[in-house]
Design an enzyme around this catalytic site. Structure first.
Site, PDB file in Angstrom:
ATOM      1  N   GLU A 106       4.688  -9.508  14.799  1.00 22.19           N
ATOM      2  CA  GLU A 106       3.975 -10.444  16.272  1.00 22.19           C
ATOM      3  C   GLU A 106       4.428 -11.833  16.048  1.00 22.19           C
ATOM      4  OE1 GLU A 106       0.291  -8.485  16.676  1.00 22.19           O
ATOM      5  OE2 GLU A 106       0.179  -9.557  18.168  1.00 22.19           O
ATOM      6  N   ARG A 150       0.829  -1.545   0.240  1.00 21.77           N
ATOM      7  CA  ARG A 150       0.139   0.679   0.076  1.00 21.77           C
ATOM      8  C   ARG A 150       0.705   1.022  -0.040  1.00 21.77           C
ATOM      9  NH1 ARG A 150      -3.633  -1.477   5.307  1.00 21.77           N
ATOM     10  NH2 ARG A 150      -2.098  -3.096   4.778  1.00 21.77           N
TER      11      ARG A 150
HETATM   12  P1  AMP Z   1       4.335  -1.481  11.425  1.00 23.00           P
HETATM   13  O1  AMP Z   1       5.919  -2.820  10.924  1.00 23.00           O
HETATM   14  O2  AMP Z   1       4.475  -2.346  13.024  1.00 23.00           O
HETATM   15  O3  AMP Z   1       4.724   0.015  11.516  1.00 23.00           O
HETATM   16  O4  AMP Z   1       3.275  -1.783   9.874  1.00 23.00           O
HETATM   17  C1  AMP Z   1       2.805  -1.661   9.107  1.00 23.00           C
HETATM   18  C2  AMP Z   1       2.276  -2.503   8.025  1.00 23.00           C
HETATM   19  O5  AMP Z   1       1.514  -2.627   8.545  1.00 23.00           O
HETATM   20  C3  AMP Z   1       1.649  -1.262   7.030  1.00 23.00           C
HETATM   21  O6  AMP Z   1       2.543  -1.355   6.226  1.00 23.00           O
HETATM   22  C4  AMP Z   1       0.576  -0.945   7.230  1.00 23.00           C
HETATM   23  O7  AMP Z   1       0.285  -1.136   6.002  1.00 23.00           O
HETATM   24  C5  AMP Z   1      -0.109  -2.610   8.130  1.00 23.00           C
HETATM   25  N1  AMP Z   1      -0.995  -2.197   9.249  1.00 23.00           N
HETATM   26  C6  AMP Z   1      -0.027  -2.474  10.887  1.00 23.00           C
HETATM   27  N2  AMP Z   1      -1.303  -2.115  11.278  1.00 23.00           N
HETATM   28  C7  AMP Z   1      -2.173  -1.600  10.655  1.00 23.00           C
HETATM   29  C8  AMP Z   1      -3.654  -1.186  10.572  1.00 23.00           C
HETATM   30  N3  AMP Z   1      -4.560  -1.356  11.909  1.00 23.00           N
HETATM   31  N4  AMP Z   1      -4.632  -0.811   9.532  1.00 23.00           N
HETATM   32  C9  AMP Z   1      -4.121  -1.085   8.440  1.00 23.00           C
HETATM   33  N5  AMP Z   1      -3.006  -1.416   8.079  1.00 23.00           N
HETATM   34  C10 AMP Z   1      -2.547  -1.602   9.128  1.00 23.00           C
END
Ligand code: AMP
Length: 173
Positions: free
Chosen positions: A98, A61
């Site tokens: 996670e 995305r």
């Molecule tokens: P992070 O590495 O935890 O910052 O996760 C980022 C990635 O996970 C991004 O590429 C987002 O597209 C996806 N993501 C994480 N949490 C969400 C959420 N609550 N809603 C939509 N996409 C999420």
């Protein structure tokens, strides 16, 4: 467009993809030309007067707004992809999820030493993905001048993993 109106194009989906997660669905925003244009302009705004050589979009995305953001900033657009999708000599980075790990890849020649790089993804959650991408840019000798997100989930404090440069989010939750 005001931020409050832009927020109406982001839909909360509780318990997706698993229980306890509130998924931020950007599909309504993608469906509206007016909202897309407003979001892209707001993403670019803080960086318009800065030199940005490369906008780095994170699969998948991060590609959607990363490309028009690069257009507005007159920058190259480079993809960071999940493993096995890019040809040629690659920089690879494993990062923690996670549960388990995932791997991101970048074409080694896409970022030259000294390039000023703006990282972009749709959502900043824990910041693990952004931190991995930043490490890859630095491995290429690139300089991360900022990180830019459509949505930041403030309570997860992902910006703590985004380095010392400007962290910009259009919409905060
Ligand atoms: P992070 O590495 O935890 O910052 O996760 C980022 C990635 O996970 C991004 O590429 C987002 O597209 C996806 N993501 C994480 N949490 C969400 C959420 N609550 N809603 C939509 N996409 C999420």
């Amino acid at each position: 467009m005001q931020l409050a109106e832009l927020k109406t194009y982001i839909h909360d989906v509780p318990d997706f993809p698993k229980k306890g997660i509130i998924f931020k669905d950007i599909s309504p925003l993608l469906a509206s030309a007016k909202a897309r244009t407003a979001a892209t302009a707001l993403l670019a705004k803080p960086f318009e007067k800065e030199q940005v050589d490369v906008v780095l979009g994170i699969e998948s995305r991060g590609f959607l707004f990363g490309l028009p953001l690069a257009d507005l900033l007159h920058a190259r657009f480079v993809m960071v992809r999940k493993s096995g999708k890019l040809p040629g000599k690659l920089i690879t980075k494993e990062y923690a999820l996670e549960y388990g790990t995932d791997t991101l890849e970048l074409q080694a020649a896409a970022i030259k030493p000294g390039d000023k790089v703006l990282l972009h993804d749709d959502v900043l959650a824990t910041g693990g993905t952004a931190a991995a991408a930043i490490a890859m840019v630095e491995q290429c000798g690139g300089i991360v001048v900022g990180t830019s997100f459509l949505i930041e989930l403030d309570f997860l404090n992902g910006r703590a993993h985004c380095g010392s440069t400007q962290v910009h989010a259009v919409l905060n939750y």
